[in-house]
Design an enzyme around this catalytic site. Structure first.
Site, PDB file in Angstrom:
ATOM      1  CD  GLU A  49       2.303  -3.159   1.410  1.00 56.05           C
ATOM      2  OE1 GLU A  49       1.921  -2.447   0.453  1.00 56.05           O
ATOM      3  OE2 GLU A  49       2.698  -4.334   1.255  1.00 56.05           O
ATOM      4  CE  LYS A  51       1.098   0.806  -0.970  1.00 59.49           C
ATOM      5  NZ  LYS A  51       0.940   0.095  -2.261  1.00 59.49           N
ATOM      6  CE  LYS A 109       4.222  -6.811  -1.022  1.00 57.30           C
ATOM      7  NZ  LYS A 109       3.350  -5.694  -1.300  1.00 57.30           N
ATOM      8  CD  GLU A 158       3.518  -9.809  -5.431  1.00 57.75           C
ATOM      9  OE1 GLU A 158       3.305  -9.378  -4.281  1.00 57.75           O
ATOM     10  OE2 GLU A 158       4.061  -9.134  -6.324  1.00 57.75           O
ATOM     11  CG  ASN A 179       0.368  -7.427  -6.523  1.00 59.31           C
ATOM     12  OD1 ASN A 179      -0.590  -6.656  -6.665  1.00 59.31           O
ATOM     13  ND2 ASN A 179       1.516  -7.064  -5.976  1.00 59.31           N
ATOM     14  CD  GLU A 209       0.535 -10.027  -2.608  1.00 54.27           C
ATOM     15  OE1 GLU A 209       1.251  -9.109  -3.049  1.00 54.27           O
ATOM     16  OE2 GLU A 209       0.922 -11.215  -2.554  1.00 54.27           O
ATOM     17  CB  SER A 210      -2.729  -4.821  -5.268  1.00 59.71           C
ATOM     18  OG  SER A 210      -1.350  -4.808  -4.940  1.00 59.71           O
TER      19      SER A 210
HETATM   20  O1  LIG Z   1       1.926  -0.006  -4.630  1.00 60.45           O
HETATM   21  C1  LIG Z   1       2.339   0.192  -5.806  1.00 60.45           C
HETATM   22  O2  LIG Z   1       2.118   1.226  -6.456  1.00 60.45           O
HETATM   23  C2  LIG Z   1       3.158  -0.860  -6.495  1.00 60.45           C
HETATM   24  C3  LIG Z   1       3.554  -0.651  -7.806  1.00 60.45           C
HETATM   25  C4  LIG Z   1       4.286  -1.639  -8.444  1.00 60.45           C
HETATM   26  C5  LIG Z   1       4.659  -2.803  -7.784  1.00 60.45           C
HETATM   27  C6  LIG Z   1       4.252  -3.019  -6.469  1.00 60.45           C
HETATM   28  C7  LIG Z   1       3.513  -2.054  -5.832  1.00 60.45           C
HETATM   29  N1  LIG Z   1       3.111  -2.196  -4.531  1.00 60.45           N
HETATM   30  C8  LIG Z   1       3.488  -3.325  -3.747  1.00 60.45           C
HETATM   31  C9  LIG Z   1       2.271  -4.075  -3.490  1.00 60.45           C
HETATM   32  O3  LIG Z   1       2.152  -5.172  -3.890  1.00 60.45           O
HETATM   33  C10 LIG Z   1       1.231  -3.323  -2.732  1.00 60.45           C
HETATM   34  O4  LIG Z   1       1.867  -2.377  -1.914  1.00 60.45           O
HETATM   35  C11 LIG Z   1       0.356  -4.202  -1.848  1.00 60.45           C
HETATM   36  O5  LIG Z   1      -0.146  -5.275  -2.598  1.00 60.45           O
HETATM   37  C12 LIG Z   1      -0.801  -3.367  -1.287  1.00 60.45           C
HETATM   38  O6  LIG Z   1      -1.472  -2.809  -2.392  1.00 60.45           O
HETATM   39  P1  LIG Z   1      -2.505  -1.586  -2.137  1.00 60.45           P
HETATM   40  O7  LIG Z   1      -3.445  -2.024  -1.034  1.00 60.45           O
HETATM   41  O8  LIG Z   1      -3.203  -1.388  -3.469  1.00 60.45           O
HETATM   42  O9  LIG Z   1      -1.680  -0.403  -1.736  1.00 60.45           O
END
Ligand SMILES: O=C(O)c1ccccc1NCC(=O)[C@H](O)[C@H](O)COP(=O)(O)O
Length: 246
Positions: A49, A51, A109, A158, A179, A209-210
């Site tokens: 991703e 961001k 996204k 999601e 997520n 995810e995340s």
């Molecule tokens: O990334 C955030 O802080 C966030 C907060 C609230 C809603 C969505 C958010 N991010 C979008 C995502 O779902 C994540 O960017 C994606 O799953 C990747 O997660 P990570 O590897 O923990 O950055």
């Protein structure tokens, strides 16, 4: 009208409702995310991703073109591009630029609540969009899913909890993203994500995810049924990490 929301989620949906459609002729074929995930046998199916920032406190301004090229060259099977501007520092031009470079599936996204956003995803070269159960009514979820499918796009539906999953499993959505991050509290709960993953039938593609930081996280999530892994923060902080995660 999307579901009743509070705080930053209400604001991000309000912004989504007013985003203009970008009218442009699509310039790339569609790369099916489901096909890329299913055909990934000899490595971990990682969706990298891009961001720049996030409500959880990320702040990493990298060169998009360099990042997406590096991820593709190092085995990522997909790219997720944040296009939400206010909270994630993304843009539609990020998506357009990524689409000019990679020949792997691209996920737009964003917090999608309108057909205009899906038109823009298609026009700018995305191959998949995200539909977040938490922010959509069931009717909107179904309508937007069908709208995307009619354009040839895939959708990651999601979920973040059991209630979201109960809704998602009522329909034949073939890609379900779990997520681990609570969209309101921002808390990341991998244990909860594992429990949700286990509840998803094996005829669906499951994307974790995340909160994924290392290979152990991937190995653990695979045990609970994850087919692919969407990773942002870890890779934005250190793109070379893809070499140990793949
Ligand atoms: O990334 C955030 O802080 C966030 C907060 C609230 C809603 C969505 C958010 N991010 C979008 C995502 O779902 C994540 O960017 C994606 O799953 C990747 O997660 P990570 O590897 O923990 O950055």
């Amino acid at each position: 009208m999307p579901r009743y929301l509070e705080g930053w989620l209400a604001d991000v949906v309000k912004i989504s409702l007013s985003r203009e459609r970008i009218n442009k002729v699509r310039e790339r074929p569609i790369y099916l995310l489901s096909k890329f995930i299913k055909s990934t046998i000899d490595k971990n199916a990682i969706i990298a991703e891009f961001k720049r920032k996030s409500p959880s406190g990320l702040n990493e301004n990298r060169d998009l073109e360099e990042y997406v090229k590096f991820m593709e060259e190092n085995g990522a099977i997909g790219i997720s591009v944040l296009t939400e501007e206010k909270y994630f520092g993304g843009s539609y031009s990020d998506l357009e630029n990524a689409a000019k470079i990679v020949k792997i599936p691209i996920l737009m996204k964003d917090f999608i609540v309108t057909e205009k956003q899906i038109d823009t995803a298609f026009n700018l070269g995305a191959d998949a969009i995200l539909l977040i159960v938490k922010i959509l009514t069931e009717r909107e979820l179904i309508n937007l899913y069908e709208y995307a499918r009619n354009l040839g796009l895939e959708a990651i539906v999601e979920v973040t909890d059991e209630n979201d999953l109960k809704i998602a499993l009522r329909y034949d959505f073939n890609i379900i993203g779990v997520n681990a991050r609570n969209l309101s509290s921002l808390e990341v709960n991998i244990r909860n994500a594992r429990k949700i993953l286990e509840m998803i039938p094996n005829d669906r593609i499951k994307i974790a995810e995340s909160g994924i930081k290392n290979k152990e996280d991937i190995i653990e999530l695979k045990k609970y049924g994850a087919d692919a892994f969407l990773i942002g923060t870890t890779l934005m902080k250190d793109p070379n990490k893809i070499k140990e995660l793949i």
